[in-house]
Design an enzyme around this catalytic site. Structure first.
Site, PDB file in Angstrom:
ATOM      1  N   SER A   1      58.602 -19.298 105.850  1.00  0.00           N
ATOM      2  CA  SER A   1      58.184 -20.410 106.695  1.00  0.00           C
ATOM      3  C   SER A   1      58.942 -21.692 106.394  1.00  0.00           C
ATOM      4  CB  SER A   1      56.698 -20.687 106.502  1.00  0.00           C
ATOM      5  OG  SER A   1      56.380 -21.924 107.097  1.00  0.00           O
TER       6      SER A   1
ATOM      7  N   LEU B   1      53.024 -21.922 118.610  1.00  0.00           N
ATOM      8  CA  LEU B   1      51.613 -21.534 118.584  1.00  0.00           C
ATOM      9  C   LEU B   1      50.838 -22.474 119.494  1.00  0.00           C
ATOM     10  CD1 LEU B   1      51.162 -20.810 114.761  1.00  0.00           C
ATOM     11  CD2 LEU B   1      51.770 -19.240 116.591  1.00  0.00           C
TER      12      LEU B   1
ATOM     13  N   HIS C   1      66.688 -19.531 112.933  1.00  0.00           N
ATOM     14  CA  HIS C   1      65.831 -20.195 111.950  1.00  0.00           C
ATOM     15  C   HIS C   1      66.548 -20.324 110.609  1.00  0.00           C
ATOM     16  CE1 HIS C   1      62.431 -21.209 109.474  1.00  0.00           C
ATOM     17  NE2 HIS C   1      61.672 -21.307 110.546  1.00  0.00           N
TER      18      HIS C   1
ATOM     19  N   HIS D   1      65.382 -16.122 115.704  1.00  0.00           N
ATOM     20  CA  HIS D   1      63.956 -16.276 115.486  1.00  0.00           C
ATOM     21  C   HIS D   1      63.141 -16.467 116.760  1.00  0.00           C
ATOM     22  CE1 HIS D   1      60.256 -17.558 113.661  1.00  0.00           C
ATOM     23  NE2 HIS D   1      60.347 -18.775 114.128  1.00  0.00           N
TER      24      HIS D   1
ATOM     25  N   ARG E   1      63.256 -25.588 119.810  1.00  0.00           N
ATOM     26  CA  ARG E   1      61.825 -25.758 119.601  1.00  0.00           C
ATOM     27  C   ARG E   1      61.569 -26.316 118.209  1.00  0.00           C
ATOM     28  NH1 ARG E   1      58.001 -22.990 116.922  1.00  0.00           N
ATOM     29  NH2 ARG E   1      59.133 -21.046 116.658  1.00  0.00           N
TER      30      ARG E   1
ATOM     31  N   ARG F   1      65.522 -27.288 113.082  1.00  0.00           N
ATOM     32  CA  ARG F   1      66.050 -25.967 112.752  1.00  0.00           C
ATOM     33  C   ARG F   1      67.500 -25.764 113.129  1.00  0.00           C
ATOM     34  NH1 ARG F   1      60.688 -22.591 114.473  1.00  0.00           N
ATOM     35  NH2 ARG F   1      59.520 -23.346 112.686  1.00  0.00           N
TER      36      ARG F   1
ATOM     37  N   GLY G   1      49.345 -11.497 122.777  1.00  0.00           N
ATOM     38  CA  GLY G   1      49.617 -12.436 121.695  1.00  0.00           C
ATOM     39  C   GLY G   1      48.806 -13.691 121.946  1.00  0.00           C
ATOM     40  N   LEU G   2      49.197 -14.783 121.335  1.00  0.00           N
ATOM     41  CA  LEU G   2      48.406 -16.002 121.520  1.00  0.00           C
ATOM     42  C   LEU G   2      48.265 -16.350 122.994  1.00  0.00           C
ATOM     43  CD1 LEU G   2      49.590 -18.312 118.641  1.00  0.00           C
ATOM     44  CD2 LEU G   2      47.465 -17.040 118.871  1.00  0.00           C
ATOM     45  N   ALA G   3      49.371 -16.255 123.740  1.00  0.00           N
ATOM     46  CA  ALA G   3      49.323 -16.637 125.146  1.00  0.00           C
ATOM     47  C   ALA G   3      48.439 -15.667 125.934  1.00  0.00           C
ATOM     48  CB  ALA G   3      50.731 -16.678 125.722  1.00  0.00           C
TER      49      ALA G   3
HETATM   50  C1  LIG Z   1      57.934 -14.648 111.641  1.00  0.00           C
HETATM   51  C2  LIG Z   1      57.555 -15.684 112.635  1.00  0.00           C
HETATM   52  C3  LIG Z   1      56.931 -16.862 112.223  1.00  0.00           C
HETATM   53  C4  LIG Z   1      56.564 -17.851 113.126  1.00  0.00           C
HETATM   54  N1  LIG Z   1      55.940 -18.973 112.683  1.00  0.00           N
HETATM   55  C5  LIG Z   1      55.533 -19.900 113.585  1.00  0.00           C
HETATM   56  C6  LIG Z   1      54.802 -21.055 113.160  1.00  0.00           C
HETATM   57  O1  LIG Z   1      54.522 -21.250 111.983  1.00  0.00           O
HETATM   58  N2  LIG Z   1      54.415 -21.951 114.098  1.00  0.00           N
HETATM   59  C7  LIG Z   1      54.695 -21.773 115.423  1.00  0.00           C
HETATM   60  O2  LIG Z   1      54.297 -22.591 116.235  1.00  0.00           O
HETATM   61  N3  LIG Z   1      55.372 -20.673 115.851  1.00  0.00           N
HETATM   62  C8  LIG Z   1      55.792 -19.741 114.961  1.00  0.00           C
HETATM   63  N4  LIG Z   1      56.477 -18.637 115.404  1.00  0.00           N
HETATM   64  C9  LIG Z   1      56.685 -18.435 116.837  1.00  0.00           C
HETATM   65  C10 LIG Z   1      55.419 -17.900 117.476  1.00  0.00           C
HETATM   66  O3  LIG Z   1      54.757 -17.043 116.598  1.00  0.00           O
HETATM   67  C11 LIG Z   1      55.702 -17.139 118.751  1.00  0.00           C
HETATM   68  O4  LIG Z   1      56.583 -17.825 119.559  1.00  0.00           O
HETATM   69  C12 LIG Z   1      54.420 -16.937 119.522  1.00  0.00           C
HETATM   70  O5  LIG Z   1      53.430 -16.409 118.700  1.00  0.00           O
HETATM   71  C13 LIG Z   1      54.645 -16.058 120.725  1.00  0.00           C
HETATM   72  O6  LIG Z   1      53.401 -15.750 121.302  1.00  0.00           O
HETATM   73  P1  LIG Z   1      53.328 -14.956 122.644  1.00  0.00           P
HETATM   74  O7  LIG Z   1      51.893 -14.808 122.945  1.00  0.00           O
HETATM   75  O8  LIG Z   1      54.177 -15.637 123.662  1.00  0.00           O
HETATM   76  O9  LIG Z   1      54.039 -13.553 122.357  1.00  0.00           O
HETATM   77  P2  LIG Z   1      53.730 -12.392 121.279  1.00  0.00           P
HETATM   78  O10 LIG Z   1      52.761 -12.784 120.256  1.00  0.00           O
HETATM   79  O11 LIG Z   1      55.057 -11.884 120.848  1.00  0.00           O
HETATM   80  O12 LIG Z   1      53.018 -11.296 122.138  1.00  0.00           O
HETATM   81  C14 LIG Z   1      53.687 -10.492 123.048  1.00  0.00           C
HETATM   82  C15 LIG Z   1      52.710  -9.509 123.618  1.00  0.00           C
HETATM   83  O13 LIG Z   1      53.303  -8.857 124.715  1.00  0.00           O
HETATM   84  C16 LIG Z   1      53.161  -7.467 124.605  1.00  0.00           C
HETATM   85  N5  LIG Z   1      54.292  -6.866 125.306  1.00  0.00           N
HETATM   86  C17 LIG Z   1      55.596  -7.195 125.220  1.00  0.00           C
HETATM   87  N6  LIG Z   1      56.316  -6.457 126.066  1.00  0.00           N
HETATM   88  C18 LIG Z   1      55.447  -5.659 126.709  1.00  0.00           C
HETATM   89  C19 LIG Z   1      55.583  -4.670 127.716  1.00  0.00           C
HETATM   90  N7  LIG Z   1      56.752  -4.357 128.255  1.00  0.00           N
HETATM   91  N8  LIG Z   1      54.458  -4.022 128.118  1.00  0.00           N
HETATM   92  C20 LIG Z   1      53.242  -4.324 127.604  1.00  0.00           C
HETATM   93  N9  LIG Z   1      53.066  -5.262 126.670  1.00  0.00           N
HETATM   94  C21 LIG Z   1      54.150  -5.911 126.225  1.00  0.00           C
HETATM   95  C22 LIG Z   1      53.070  -7.185 123.142  1.00  0.00           C
HETATM   96  O14 LIG Z   1      52.387  -5.988 122.929  1.00  0.00           O
HETATM   97  C23 LIG Z   1      52.270  -8.404 122.671  1.00  0.00           C
HETATM   98  O15 LIG Z   1      50.909  -8.158 122.862  1.00  0.00           O
HETATM   99  C24 LIG Z   1      56.849 -17.651 114.487  1.00  0.00           C
HETATM  100  C25 LIG Z   1      57.476 -16.486 114.921  1.00  0.00           C
HETATM  101  C26 LIG Z   1      57.844 -15.510 114.004  1.00  0.00           C
HETATM  102  C27 LIG Z   1      58.547 -14.306 114.503  1.00  0.00           C
END
Ligand SMILES: Cc1cc2nc3c(=O)[nH]c(=O)nc-3n(C[C@H](O)[C@H](O)[C@H](O)COP(=O)(O)OP(=O)(O)OC[C@H]3O[C@@H](n4cnc5c(N)ncnc54)[C@H](O)[C@@H]3O)c2cc1C
Ligand code: FES
Lengths: 637, 255
Positions: free
Chosen positions: A284, A441, A266, A401, A435, A330, A42-44
């Site tokens: 949103s 993001l 949310h 959320h 949060r 929120r 994901g982003l991280a």
């Molecule tokens: C509908 C929605 C709208 C949002 N809108 C906003 C917004 O407008 N602004 C904002 O700042 N935030 C928003 N958020 C929150 C934000 O999107 C998330 O908190 C953030 O993107 C999380 O990023 P991440 O990289 O931590 O995890 P994720 O993007 O969830 O990525 C997780 C990754 O881990 C992998 N993974 C998980 N478990 C395993 C495993 N056991 N083995 C291998 N791979 C695994 C997955 O495949 C994926 O690649 C929103 C969230 C949602 C759900």
């Protein structure tokens, strides 16, 4: 144990710069000798893997989807914060810092939040350079919008698909490194165990979701970027595959789990329509920039919304929080919506909904402007509900959320297991008990682009590369454990489907550990969870075998982890005898229903240590010190 | 109609492609979807069928899905001959059962294209799309090297055009719908996103060459202007981006 987050001290504006200066570096020629395993793209995860690859490290990245581009970050709609102050409306790093600490209800570390605010501006620059088509004004400059919990416009956006564009940006950088050969990717792969050798994280055991193969990958450090855990509620805004598995397996190998009870509900989601429902869809929060929340003033007012005159409407957020109005944070907005529905003035089927009305902004700005701002959200709403949000107010209701809690990490984003780093939603770091919108993001990309490349070097510089190889006994043992676990799941051969159990757990957690918690509801949850878990292990039915694609086996594993994790969530909520942010205990509130924090006794992060299934985890405390912001009752009135 | 059917719900006949693995022969199987309401999403309807199959001791239908809100691009099914079911700007996961009626027969198949081998039932391997991206769909900016965001001015018109292209969710419906199994809309959208922006100029020539080269190597066919791709695209990505791709390619040739 009293935990130390190792946050630097001294003038806050210099903490990160001074810390960077003190950290060790890895010689450029040596970087390729270090292998880094990144779980999640994901982003991280994508930003970390790409940046580490660019630096010359040897990176392997894993995700469960068929493409790294499909991580749930893709679904983020509203936007990303930064302290650029382009609109000249009074923003600054200090203000973003302050808003985030306050928004988190004073339950996060000051230095970590400062660093986030400081690097926020670099993120926007980086994303623009990647070719992310952020919204622009007619002069060609970047445009901003407002978001909940802030009185300045600091949110950058790409229509209603900001997460998609940011993730595709990180994915493009990742793709470039894949081509360059520094990063190797493993899609359709799920991490099922952490390999710890002599107390340090040295590998992961995974299941190849296509072939069913269970194997070990070793490295010199492991990064968990696996996202949040609110699917423990079953119905949430998260994707179907989001789970606690990666961080839970690490917890069971000794990593501390911090503040699991800080979950975010949310306020603006499409209400549930039936029992068969599989997920909830977020609308949103940016909609609250223009949309106005209301319910009928009078009980039993069943008139269609457009026939209810102004004087019979209760714009409850504007009434309760005149200075923030519809942009209240929120947790506060969600509880306010629940309060109206509990009072019997909710709308729609089952009375579990409130209106989000665009009549006034459409009259003021024209439909075209609203369409330009939120077109895709209205379209999404119509696809799901078959109603036109432009002409009839939308119906919304709060839904699970985001998880502020996660694995405990120090200032370097390293867990208490050396070599195990945790980034993004999976860690507990910067959001405290709540949060603010558009900050996840920001955090994910801050962690991956601008923090981990520095802090991981400090660890690696003190670690000899490649000491653990795939034939290490710990790898063999881990593979054996995962195989045994999988076999155990498959051999139950009972009568109930996995989804049945997950639904049952979800309802229990939503009702007892959801928007409002009490000693009674939490004690009840802690009693009932083991019963569901026991029945799961005696009566779950998983067709097929483990030697290929088996989606039921995948969700069974995730459910099994949630059935353990849920208990920790409830225990943490029960131990925290105060209300703060997303954690609202009915026993601790002011007369007007606002959350009552207890700084004297609870100004700490709670980090739990695993002691065995069904056994009480051990609590470790990390005291929180506030030197730059004054602890105050969080008021949005 | 079945005695199990609750009042006011639908029963549908599903004819579903089942295939155990990439090299095994596939076949259609018939199932009944019972107790379906107009509010069920299409995938929730399949969830119901799968629960019934599991309860009968049978293997559920394998299909790809994740976000269930039309943005991750994971879901991928051909419904009654149309990728994503043929409703405008809609992915399978956003399709709702209100568009069907009691007693309907529904054919469900996987994406079918030379470049997308079937893994199991309705699940295919779309890795070929990844390879096109890896060939050059990026700007070569290292983390930390970027100038201030507002130092690059982009007209609203160009930003909007670029965003129109960037909205692609990479589901592969365009390939599945194309009689030639071409990935021109997918590739064109990505090339156009960068072509419209100043940041994309430096590597424009190399980008379009490598992406097209890999696209051809991966077994995607050629565009013959059928435009079925845009018709099924859940994001309504415009075929003008295919024209842009061709223009960018020609431009690169003479550069
Ligand atoms: C509908 C929605 C709208 C949002 N809108 C906003 C917004 O407008 N602004 C904002 O700042 N935030 C928003 N958020 C929150 C934000 O999107 C998330 O908190 C953030 O993107 C999380 O990023 P991440 O990289 O931590 O995890 P994720 O993007 O969830 O990525 C997780 C990754 O881990 C992998 N993974 C998980 N478990 C395993 C495993 N056991 N083995 C291998 N791979 C695994 C997955 O495949 C994926 O690649 C929103 C969230 C949602 C759900
Ligand atoms: S499941 Fe994500 S687009 Fe359909």
């Amino acid at each position: 144990m009293i935990l130390d987050g190792k946050s630097p001290t001294g003038p806050i504006e210099q903490t990160w710069d001074m810390h960077r200066l003190k950290m060790k570096l890895v010689n450029p020629a040596n970087k390729r000798k270090y292998k880094i395993l990144v779980v999640g793209t994901g982003l991280a995860g994508a930003s970390a893997a790409a940046s580490l690859g660019e630096l010359g490290y040897n990176v392997e990245a894993f995700c469960y989807q068929d493409s790294t581009r499909r991580a749930h970050s893709i679904a983020a709609q509203g936007g990303i914060n930064a302290a650029k102050n382009y609109p000249n409306d009074g923003d600054s790093i200090s203000r973003l810092f302050y808003d985030t600490v306050k928004g988190g209800d004073f339950r996060s570390r000051e230095a970590d939040v400062w660093r986030l605010a400081q690097v926020s501006n670099n993120i926007i620059d980086q994303c623009v350079a990647q070719g992310i088509p952020f919204a622009r004004d007619y002069g060609g400059y970047l445009d901003n919008r407002s978001f909940g919990g802030a009185q300045v416009s600091r949110t950058f956006y790409a229509r209603g698909q900001t997460g998609q564009q940011l993730l595709l940006g990180a994915y493009s950088s990742l793709s470039r490194q894949i081509k360059a050969g520094t990063v190797k990717i493993f899609p359709r792969t799920e991490m099922l165990d952490l390999v710890v050798v002599d107390g340090e994280a040295k590998g992961i055991t995974i299941r190849d979701l296509v072939t069913g193969e269970i194997r070990c990958h070793v490295g010199d450090a492991v990064l968990l970027c696996s996202g949040g855990y609110v699917n423990v509620f079953y119905l949430s805004t998260n994707a179907m595959g989001c789970s606690a598995t990666a961080i839970w397996k690490a917890y069971k190998k000794g990593a501390f789990f911090a503040n699991p009870c800080y979950t975010q509900i949310h306020p603006t989601c499409i209400p549930q329509s039936g029992d068969y429902q599989s997920k909830l869809t977020l609308m949103s929060e940016s909609l609250r920039n223009d949309g106005r929340c209301w319910v009928p003033k009078n009980h039993g007012d069943n008139r269609p919304p457009n026939e209810i005159p102004e004087e019979d409407r209760d714009y409850y957020l504007e009434r309760k929080y005149p200075s923030f109005g519809n942009l209240a944070p929120r947790d506060i907005s969600s509880r306010a919506a629940k309060e109206q529905c509990d009072d019997g003035r909710g709308v729609g089927p089952g009375g579990r909904g409130v209106y989000l009305d665009f009549r006034d902004p459409i009259n003021r700005l024209g439909k075209h402007t609203i369409e330009e701002r939120y077109g895709n959200l209205f379209e999404m709403y119509e696809l799901i509900t078959a109603e036109d949000g432009y002409s009839v107010p939308m119906r919304i209701y709060p839904a699970p959320h985001y998880s502020m809690g996660g694995l405990w990490v120090d200032y370097n984003m390293m867990s208490n297991i050396p070599g195990l780093f945790v980034l993004g939603e999976a860690n507990f770091s910067v959001h405290g008990a709540n949060r603010l919108g558009a900050s996840a993001l920001m955090q994910g990309l801050a962690d991956g682009y601008f923090i981990i490349p520095y802090t991981i070097a400090d660890y690696l510089a003190q670690t000899e590369p490649g000491v653990v190889t795939i034939d290490h006994p710990e790898c063999a043992k881990s593979i054996e454990d995962v195989n045994a676990y999988t076999d155990r799941l498959l051999s139950v051969n009972g009568k109930r489907t996995v989804t049945g159990f997950m639904r049952e757990l979800g309802i229990l957690i939503w009702e007892n550990v959801g928007m409002e918690r009490s000693e009674k509801s939490l004690t009840e949850a802690i009693e009932k969870i083991p019963a569901i878990r026991n029945e799961f292990w005696e009566n779950v039915q998983i067709p097929g075998n483990g030697s290929g694609i088996n989606q039921q086996l995948e969700i069974a594993g995730r459910t099994a982890e949630f059935l353990e994790f849920a208990e920790l969530l409830a225990r943490d909520a029960l131990h925290r005898n105060e209300s703060c942010g997303g954690h609202f205990r009915v026993e601790y509130q002011y007369e007007d229903g606002e959350a009552k924090r207890d700084d004297e006794n609870f100004s700490y992060s709670a980090a739990w240590e695993y002691k065995g299934i069904g056994r009480r985890p051990e609590l470790h405390k990390e005291p929180l010190k506030f030197e730059n912001v004054e602890l105050a009752v969080r008021s949005y009135k | 109609m079945s005695e199990h059917t609750a009042h006011g719900t639908m029963t549908l006949k599903l004819i579903v492609w089942r295939q155990k693995g990439p090299t095994e022969p596939g076949r259609f199987e018939t199932y009944l979807a019972r107790n379906i309401t107009e509010h069920h999403s299409f995938l929730e309807m399949l969830d119901v069928v799968n629960e019934d199959l599991i309860n009968d001791g049978k293997e559920p239908i394998v299909f790809d899905h994740d976000c269930r809100e039309g943005i991750c691009g994971t879901c991928s099914q051909v419904i009654n001959g149309l990728a994503h079911g043929g409703q405008t700007r809609t992915t399978v996961c956003q399709l709702h059962m209100r568009t069907f009626k009691d007693g309907d027969t529904i054919y469900i198949e996987p994406w079918r294209a030379k470049a997308f081998p079937i893994l199991k039932d309705l699940m295919v391997d779309r890795n070929a799309l990844e390879r096109i991206i890896q060939a050059g769909a990026y700007t070569s900016v290292n983390t930390g090297a970027a100038p201030d965001g507002n130092s690059i001015l982009i007209s609203k018109e160009d930003a909007d055009y670029s965003m129109d292209a960037a909205e692609c969710i990479g589901c592969g419906a365009c390939v599945a719908a194309c009689p030639n199994g071409a990935a021109m809309l997918f590739t064109g959208a990505k090339v156009s996103q960068f072509a419209a922006l100043p940041q994309g100029q430096v590597e424009a020539r190399e980008r379009v060459f490598s992406m097209i080269e890999v696209m051809q190597k991966c077994g995607f066919g050629n565009c013959a202007n059928h435009y079925d791709c845009q018709a099924v695209c859940p994001k309504d990505i415009d075929v003008k981006f295919i024209a842009r791709l061709n223009r960018e390619y020609l431009k690169a040739l003479v550069m």
